[in-house]
Design an enzyme around this catalytic site. Structure first.
Site, PDB file in Angstrom:
ATOM      1  N   TYR A 327      29.953  39.365  41.914  1.00 41.65           N
ATOM      2  CA  TYR A 327      30.314  40.592  41.198  1.00 41.65           C
ATOM      3  C   TYR A 327      31.424  41.321  41.946  1.00 41.65           C
ATOM      4  O   TYR A 327      31.323  41.544  43.148  1.00 41.65           O
ATOM      5  CB  TYR A 327      29.066  41.468  41.087  1.00 41.65           C
ATOM      6  CG  TYR A 327      29.213  42.757  40.305  1.00 41.65           C
ATOM      7  CD1 TYR A 327      30.308  43.011  39.478  1.00 41.65           C
ATOM      8  CD2 TYR A 327      28.236  43.743  40.381  1.00 41.65           C
ATOM      9  CE1 TYR A 327      30.416  44.186  38.763  1.00 41.65           C
ATOM     10  CE2 TYR A 327      28.330  44.921  39.663  1.00 41.65           C
ATOM     11  CZ  TYR A 327      29.421  45.151  38.864  1.00 41.65           C
ATOM     12  OH  TYR A 327      29.534  46.320  38.160  1.00 41.65           O
ATOM     13  N   CYS A 328      32.500  41.672  41.225  1.00 41.90           N
ATOM     14  CA  CYS A 328      33.607  42.447  41.785  1.00 41.90           C
ATOM     15  C   CYS A 328      34.197  41.704  42.990  1.00 41.90           C
ATOM     16  O   CYS A 328      34.525  40.525  42.900  1.00 41.90           O
ATOM     17  CB  CYS A 328      33.119  43.852  42.135  1.00 41.90           C
ATOM     18  SG  CYS A 328      34.397  44.994  42.698  1.00 41.90           S
ATOM     19  N   ILE A 329      34.329  42.354  44.138  1.00 39.01           N
ATOM     20  CA  ILE A 329      34.873  41.691  45.320  1.00 39.01           C
ATOM     21  C   ILE A 329      33.985  40.519  45.727  1.00 39.01           C
ATOM     22  O   ILE A 329      34.465  39.519  46.265  1.00 39.01           O
ATOM     23  CB  ILE A 329      35.004  42.680  46.500  1.00 39.01           C
ATOM     24  CG1 ILE A 329      35.944  43.824  46.127  1.00 39.01           C
ATOM     25  CG2 ILE A 329      35.536  41.983  47.740  1.00 39.01           C
ATOM     26  CD1 ILE A 329      36.076  44.871  47.219  1.00 39.01           C
TER      27      ILE A 329
END
Length: 597
Positions: A327-329
């Site tokens: 998720y995300c980074i």
């Protein structure tokens, strides 16, 4: 050596000939660099971490561009005249007693109180002024970074100047103050003093978050901490079904957020949703770094983070490949690790799911206004003193991207209406920020955002090249429509950089957080998805948008069905997390210790 020959030699040769001189030169250079860094840090304290030279340069560029375009000057002058005339005509009608609506309700003037003199004049004049400035500051060309910064700065100033932000020009606030005999202002002052005291004290829980205690109200899916090192804890969740899919799921959240965004209250917990459907779920919980962790870099996050977690999952569930989710980074990190594993012939991964994650940073969206060499130097100067970037800095940057919704409206509500917001689980999580170590954050911004090394094929981790074309496992990539952190068209670029022959892209309504945390049943959500069964097939984002069918409801069931289909039909007895480690030590219950720091 003669005086003449010594006079004519280069500085480099002189330094080589005289080590003492070289040492002195290096010492002087280092001292100058330290002074520059100190000055940048002091400037950052005054500007809130913003690099003023970026914006001065952008404004100067805008002015020069306008000065060389007489037709543009004429257009803006004509527009200014029309706006002034409209404001004057509106004032005369309103002064005559006509209850004229100010228009532009989307600027915060929707209440009927704004239809009355003189507030309708304030609103109309501001709307005309804002409209003209938006026209004047609009970029003449797409993807112009200087004009994007000018537009951002101009929007910040316009939103700060709205008459809705001030007591004496806001009829709703005046009406409230009269009705409450000023008690709203007293409550507002109390709220401001509480927030100021918390800021001076260096943090503390925001009001309302006490109703969302980690381990009591959120992050309550049962499980155990099955592994811990200096950077992560790995949580294994207890099964909720008698049998489970053979392949486990390992989730890598972003380290700029506490992991429990994916395990909020039960109705919003992706973890609970998965275990209730027969998946064995592991979660990485990142340590909240402090000054002692300043030298942790991206290589450490790959090795101590994902790779150590993967090794532990494979140890606990041997001979089973792993469905990896990022998720995300955390998704960026997962893509890097997947490429390294594939290059080494390691087939540990059964599939790859990326949630609102980027691997190509050439179009980072609104965040681009914060990503320049000068801005990164400013952040490095700040972090060099403390060793970490505080969560408040990151939160402020994100708030500025939507300053009316995230800065001015909350300030008016809390300090003039005297109303504290009623938090939900996602809002409480958002107030529970984390820090980032100096080295990792600097590398991340410079190498991935500024230089885009990962997409360019020049990114390395601990000396090993990272080639995303090695990634060939089935992939499920999710973008969100209104994402200002990882715009969906940027997340979509993963298709061209990887070589999966089983690739699904899904676009859901909502933003970076709310779009992902949608719950399995969400009446306000919709999504589109399309699957390719060839590594070479592809569409442009606009072509994909026209081709992908629209489905009402949350994206969670669609992804879980995909995950089940890629897990095979075989079921195994449910796996209960061990209560003790291999060395006999008692294992802590989820949510663990790192999430509480």
């Amino acid at each position: 050596m003669t005086a003449r020959s010594k006079k004519n030699e280069t500085p480099e040769a002189a330094a080589a000939a005289d080590p003492a001189d070289s040492s002195a030169t290096g010492s002087t250079t280092g001292a100058k660099a330290e002074i520059v860094r100190d000055l940048r840090a002091q400037l950052a304290a005054l500007t809130g971490g913003m690099a003023p030279d970026d914006y001065l340069s952008a404004w100067w560029d805008w002015y020069l561009n306008l000065a060389t375009q007489p037709p543009r000057q004429t257009e803006l002058a004509h527009s200014a005249y029309e706006k002034l005339l409209d404001s004057w005509q509106f004032l005369t009608r309103a002064a005559a007693g006509s209850p004229v609506p100010p228009g532009h309700e989307n600027l915060g003037f929707g209440d009927a109180a704004w239809n009355v003199w003189p507030f309708n004049v304030y609103a109309r004049t501001y709307a005309n002024w804002a409209s003209w400035w938006q026209q004047a500051l609009s970029p003449p060309a797409a993807n112009d970074p200087n004009h994007a910064r000018v537009n951002f700065a101009g929007r910040m100033l316009l939103e700060a100047a709205s008459p809705a932000n001030f007591l004496h020009t806001n009829p709703e606030l005046l009406k409230r103050t009269v009705a409450e005999s000023g008690h709203n202002l007293i409550r507002g002052l109390k709220n401001w003093l509480e927030d100021a005291q918390r800021a001076v004290a260096g943090g503390g829980r925001a009001p309302g978050t006490e109703h969302f205690q980690v381990g009591r109200d959120v992050a309550i899916t049962p499980g155990k901490v099955v592994f811990r090192n200096r950077l992560i804890e790995v949580l294994q969740y207890a099964p909720q079904t008698p049998t489970v899919y053979a392949e486990p799921v390992l989730i890598t959240p972003a380290w700029i957020m506490k992991y429990y965004i994916l395990d909020l209250s039960p109705r919003n917990s992706l973890v609970r949703y998965l275990v209730e459907r027969g998946h064995t779920v592991f979660m990485i919980s990142w340590k909240n770094p402090d000054a002692a962790d300043r030298e942790l870099g991206l290589g450490d996050y790959v090795k101590l983070g994902f790779l150590d977690a993967l090794a532990e999952v494979r140890r606990l569930i041997p001979q089973r490949r792993v469905h990896a989710v990022g998720y995300c980074i955390g998704g960026t990190l997962l893509a890097i690790a997947a490429a390294l594993l594939a290059a080494g012939g390691d087939d540990s991964l059964a599939s790859l799911t990326l949630l609102a994650a980027q691997v190509d940073f050439s179009e980072p969206g609104e965040l681009s206004v914060f990503i320049t060499p000068s801005q990164i130097a400013m952040l490095e100067a700040m972090m060099s003193k403390t060793g970490v970037l505080e969560s408040e800095r990151m939160g402020a940057a994100f708030a500025m991207l939507r300053s009316r919704d995230l800065m001015w409206t909350p300030a008016v509500n809390q300090y003039m209406r005297g109303e504290r917001p009623q938090l939900n689980d996602l809002m409480a999580w958002n107030a529970d920020g984390t820090r980032m170590p100096w080295r990792m954050h600097s590398e991340y911004l410079e190498r991935l955002y500024l230089k885009n090394e990962l997409a360019q094929g020049s990114f390395t981790v601990n000396g090993a090249a990272v080639d995303l074309t090695n990634v060939r496992v089935p992939m499920f990539v999710v973008g969100t429509e209104t994402d200002h952190v990882a715009p969906w068209r940027s997340a979509y670029k993963a298709r061209a950089l990887t070589r999966s022959a089983d690739y699904t892209f899904l676009l859901t309504s909502g933003g970076h957080n709310a779009g992902i945390v949608s719950g399995p049943v969400h009446p306000k959500r919709r999504h589109r998805l399309l699957t390719w069964k060839s590594s070479g097939a592809g569409l442009t984002p606009d072509e994909w948008l026209k081709s992908a069918p629209l489905h009402e409801g949350s994206w969670w069931p669609a992804w879980e069905q995909w995950l089940a289909e890629h897990s095979g039909a075989a079921q195994e007895p449910a796996r209960v997390p061990a209560s003790r480690a291999s060395d006999g030590a008692e294992l802590a219950d989820a949510p663990g210790t790192y999430v509480r720091s």
